[in-house]
Design a protein around this motif. Structure first.
Motif, mmCIF file in Angstrom:
data_model
loop_
_atom_site.group_PDB
_atom_site.id
_atom_site.type_symbol
_atom_site.label_atom_id
_atom_site.label_comp_id
_atom_site.label_asym_id
_atom_site.label_seq_id
_atom_site.Cartn_x
_atom_site.Cartn_y
_atom_site.Cartn_z
ATOM 1 N N GLU A 162 0.469 -1.046 -0.299
ATOM 2 C CA GLU A 162 -0.357 -0.034 -0.008
ATOM 3 C C GLU A 162 0.571 1.404 -0.128
ATOM 4 N N ASN A 189 0.619 2.502 -3.648
ATOM 5 C CA ASN A 189 0.164 1.890 -4.433
ATOM 6 C C ASN A 189 1.050 0.944 -5.311
ATOM 7 N N THR A 192 0.262 -4.614 -6.865
ATOM 8 C CA THR A 192 -0.719 -5.928 -6.177
ATOM 9 C C THR A 192 -0.321 -7.409 -6.466
ATOM 10 N N ASN A 199 -9.940 -5.045 -12.237
ATOM 11 C CA ASN A 199 -9.437 -3.738 -11.790
ATOM 12 C C ASN A 199 -8.693 -4.217 -10.661
ATOM 13 N N ASP A 200 -7.795 -3.160 -10.005
ATOM 14 C CA ASP A 200 -7.287 -3.641 -8.662
ATOM 15 C C ASP A 200 -8.104 -3.869 -7.646
ATOM 16 N N SER A 202 -8.513 -4.117 -4.578
ATOM 17 C CA SER A 202 -8.509 -3.579 -2.993
ATOM 18 C C SER A 202 -9.377 -2.181 -3.385
ATOM 19 N N THR A 203 -9.916 -1.830 -4.621
ATOM 20 C CA THR A 203 -10.759 -0.674 -4.905
ATOM 21 C C THR A 203 -12.071 -1.609 -4.255
ATOM 22 N N ASP A 214 -17.609 -5.751 -8.797
ATOM 23 C CA ASP A 214 -16.597 -4.946 -9.707
ATOM 24 C C ASP A 214 -17.441 -4.083 -10.517
ATOM 25 N N ALA A 218 -15.089 1.244 -12.597
ATOM 26 C CA ALA A 218 -14.372 1.595 -11.603
ATOM 27 C C ALA A 218 -13.421 2.101 -11.963
ATOM 28 N N GLN A 221 -6.531 1.848 -10.155
ATOM 29 C CA GLN A 221 -5.607 3.196 -8.790
ATOM 30 C C GLN A 221 -4.838 3.243 -9.435
#
Length: 234
Positions: A162, A189, A192, A199-200, A202-203, A214, A218, A221
């Motif tokens: 992170e 970021n 990952t 997408n990532d 973590s979002t 998801d 979106a 990141q």
């Protein structure tokens, strides 16, 4: 794991509750179904059974027989996955050597599913969008089928760096202006680790009553670098 203990009372009575309606004109499908005594975050849809020679999806009916998705009925739906993470992990560590400091913050979530709406909306030739992913023409499935199915569920496990910061601490000679100075470089970021193709992850929300969807809209990141100087004045 979170379970719903009670759904009904003396005023309201229901055997189940559908949650989070899927977008689109005339659509009345919901991603989740929750029942008394059941888990929170359960995806409810059709179980994929493969793809036919024309690129159309095949699914299992309520008797576990394989049928085209166009012939599926509401009764053929079942619980197909869960978007609520069972395991969360975070790790913060600081290493020091002489005048250098290295701080790292890692976090992750494991044992949950993500509904890849990006793949559904833009990842197939027949997705119905004017803006499709380049990979759409390498996918065996050509048409999403218009219904929620396990084909678009993927494991969302991830572990990411992170934030990482490197400091260099300066102790100037005795003077009447400042006590110390710190020069630092920080990155957010950075990367990952995941097998999820959207997408990532973590979002994507992985808690609450409707986790693990998801959304195709979106925004990715951004990787952010910061170079700074901190001065401690007298």
């Amino acid at each position: 794991m979170t379970k719903l203990k009670k759904l009904s009372n003396d005023v309201f009575e229901a055997s189940y509750l559908n949650i989070k309606e899927k977008g689109g004109p005339g659509n009345s499908e919901y991603y989740f179904r929750v029942e008394e005594g059941g888990k929170i975050g359960q995806f409810y849809g059709l179980q994929t059974a493969g793809v036919d020679a024309n690129g159309n999806m095949l699914v299992y009916d309520r008797n576990d027989e394989i049928i085209p998705i166009g012939d599926a009925k509401i009764e053929d739906k079942r619980f197909i996955g869960n978007g609520a993470s069972k395991v969360f992990l975070s790790w913060n560590n600081t290493l020091r050597y002489k005048q250098f400091d290295l701080n790292m913050f890692w976090r992750g979530a494991f044992s949950f599913d993500i509904y890849n709406d990006r793949l559904y909306g833009m990842g197939l030739e027949g997705a119905g969008s004017s803006n499709v992913l380049r990979s759409a023409y390498d996918t065996e499935l050509k048409h999403p089928g218009g219904l929620i199915s396990s084909y678009f569920l993927e494991k969302g496990n991830f572990f990411k760096l992170e934030n990482v910061t490197v400091d260099y601490n300066l102790q100037p000679r005795e003077n009447k202006f400042m006590n110390s100075m710190r020069v630092y470089l920080s990155a957010k970021n950075l990367f990952t680790i995941t097998n999820y193709s959207g997408n990532d992850p973590s979002t994507v929300a992985v808690n609450g009553i409707d986790p693990g969807v998801d959304n195709s809209g979106a925004y990715p990141q951004a990787m952010v670098f910061t170079l700074g100087v901190a001065i401690n004045f007298k």
